[in-house]
Motif scaffolding. Structure first.
Motif, short mmCIF file in Angstrom:
data_model
loop_
_atom_site.label_atom_id
_atom_site.label_comp_id
_atom_site.label_asym_id
_atom_site.label_seq_id
_atom_site.Cartn_x
_atom_site.Cartn_y
_atom_site.Cartn_z
N LEU A 255 -16.51 55.50 120.93
CA LEU A 255 -16.86 56.13 122.20
C LEU A 255 -18.36 56.31 122.33
CD1 LEU A 255 -14.06 58.86 122.51
CD2 LEU A 255 -14.33 56.85 123.97
N GLN A 256 -18.97 56.76 121.25
CA GLN A 256 -20.42 56.98 121.27
C GLN A 256 -21.17 55.66 121.41
OE1 GLN A 256 -20.92 59.11 117.57
NE2 GLN A 256 -20.35 61.09 118.46
N GLN A 257 -20.71 54.64 120.71
CA GLN A 257 -21.38 53.34 120.76
C GLN A 257 -21.25 52.69 122.13
OE1 GLN A 257 -20.73 50.62 117.41
NE2 GLN A 257 -20.58 48.89 118.81
N ALA A 258 -20.06 52.81 122.73
CA ALA A 258 -19.81 52.18 124.03
C ALA A 258 -20.37 53.01 125.18
CB ALA A 258 -18.31 51.97 124.24
N GLY A 259 -20.63 54.29 124.93
CA GLY A 259 -21.16 55.15 125.97
C GLY A 259 -20.16 55.47 127.06
N THR A 260 -18.88 55.52 126.70
CA THR A 260 -17.84 55.83 127.68
C THR A 260 -17.12 57.11 127.27
OG1 THR A 260 -15.88 54.99 128.82
CG2 THR A 260 -16.08 54.45 126.50
N ARG A 261 -16.38 57.69 128.19
CA ARG A 261 -15.68 58.94 127.92
C ARG A 261 -14.17 58.79 128.10
NH1 ARG A 261 -19.25 59.65 125.48
NH2 ARG A 261 -20.95 61.16 125.55
N SER A 262 -13.67 57.57 128.05
CA SER A 262 -12.24 57.33 128.18
C SER A 262 -11.75 56.52 126.98
CB SER A 262 -11.92 56.56 129.46
OG SER A 262 -12.24 57.34 130.60
N LEU A 263 -10.70 57.01 126.34
CA LEU A 263 -10.11 56.35 125.18
C LEU A 263 -8.65 56.05 125.47
CD1 LEU A 263 -10.19 55.50 122.13
CD2 LEU A 263 -9.50 57.86 121.61
#
Length: 337
Positions: A255-263
């Motif tokens: 999540l941190q690497q992709a810069g997104t907040r949805s998993l």
């Protein structure tokens, strides 16, 4: 668009009908667990034969229960890979033959694309982009998903997948097949912190997975114990905790690497209660959100194939008369739509 989905990649025969406007109209699933249980794992030849016996009757069942007739269909979607070659060929052969006879297009679906899109069948589907954890008996991977067909694999398993490690650990401990539910049930009786197992590959950068060493550690711990029923439960809990925490650590990094907040989490292991609890705790700290398919769609199913196939048929994709099974199929090679 109304699409028939056929899933025969391993040991479950899944059939579903999906309408692009009305949603899921019907689905049915036949599991071969009882057939393979006495062997402690899937026997490919037996799996293929059982798909031959079950696929057409399940199609007829879904048609009857949904009130749909073949002439209403606009397309057929089938799993072309990854999976067991013989099992894939059964589904592909039946799907392509039906499409030819009904004079409608057919489309080959990537099994893992089906899994990562399965949460789209829910009332509150995730929006793109998101990170997907695909975790099952044959796969453990993290994927950055920008859209359908726009996939970047962030991490993959280097040896045993998480589900495979569960199955092998269950066999070590004398538990039934499939191993995931058996280990999870036994772990409920375990004493927390009696054993602490390593969290593989979390002490170094990267998002790849390796559960082979954890499996060996589990075996050594079991052999060195008194092998009592309590030892069995304590070891099951320690193993499950190690797998769950490893997956959660890697998901946070992704999540941190992709810069997104949805998993998104999908695949058979995504039904594990402890994994869901741990991921909920993790995403709360990250101010993110986690999405799952409903429990019956965590394992292999026809609904996810019908949905994924429908999206690709709507985009104009279809197969020619020749078809093939793809036991190995790179997810990143799929065309974007």
């Amino acid at each position: 668009m109304l699409v028939l989905g056929i899933e025969t990649s391993c040991d479950e025969t899944g059939i579903a009908l999906f309408d692009s406007e009305k949603g899921l109209l019907g689905d049915a699933l036949y599991s071969q667990v009882a057939l393979h249980a006495e062997y402690g794992g899937v026997v490919p030849e037996l799996a293929s034969r059982d798909h031959i016996r079950k696929t057409l009757p399940l199609i007829e069942q879904v048609f009857a229960e949904s009130g749909i007739k073949a002439e209403q269909l606009d397309g057929v979607a089938y799993t072309a890979g990854p999976g067991l070659a013989g099992a894939l060929l059964v589904g592909a052969g039946i799907a392509r033959s039906l499409a030819y006879g009904w004079k409608i297009p057919a489309v080959a679906v990537h099994h893992m694309e089906g899994h990562l899109l399965a949460p789209m069948l829910e009332k509150e589907p995730p929006a793109f982009p998101f990170v997907a954890l695909l975790v099952s008996g044959g796969h453990t991977m993290l994927v950055n998903v920008e859209g359908i067909g726009r996939y970047q694999v962030l991490g993959d398993t280097l040896d045993d997948a998480a589900g495979e490690a569960f199955d092998k650990t269950a066999k070590m401990l004398g538990l039934s097949y499939p191993g995931g539910p058996a280990v999870a049930a036994l772990a409920e009786k375990g004493e927390p912190d009696k054993y602490r197992f390593p969290r593989p590959m979390t002490d170094r950068p990267g998002l790849d997975f390796s559960f082979s060493g954890l499996k060996t550690f589990t075996l050594n711990t079991w052999q060195d114990s008194t092998q009592s029923e309590q030892d069995r439960a304590d070891i099951a809990l320690a193993f499950e905790t190690a797998v769950v925490e490893t997956l959660a650590i890697k998901c946070r990094r992704a999540l941190q690497q992709a810069g997104t907040r949805s998993l998104v989490i999908a695949g058979g292991v995504s039904a594990n209660t402890h994994l869901r609890q741990k991921l909920e705790e993790m995403v709360k700290k990250e101010k993110a959100r986690v999405y799952y398919p409903r429990l019956e769609f965590c394992t292999d199913n026809g609904a996810m194939i019908a949905f994924a196939g429908c999206q690709r048929l709507l985009a104009g994709e279809h197969e020619n008369l020749a078809f093939t099974a793809r036991p190995r199929w790179d997810l990143e090679s799929l065309p974007a739509i």
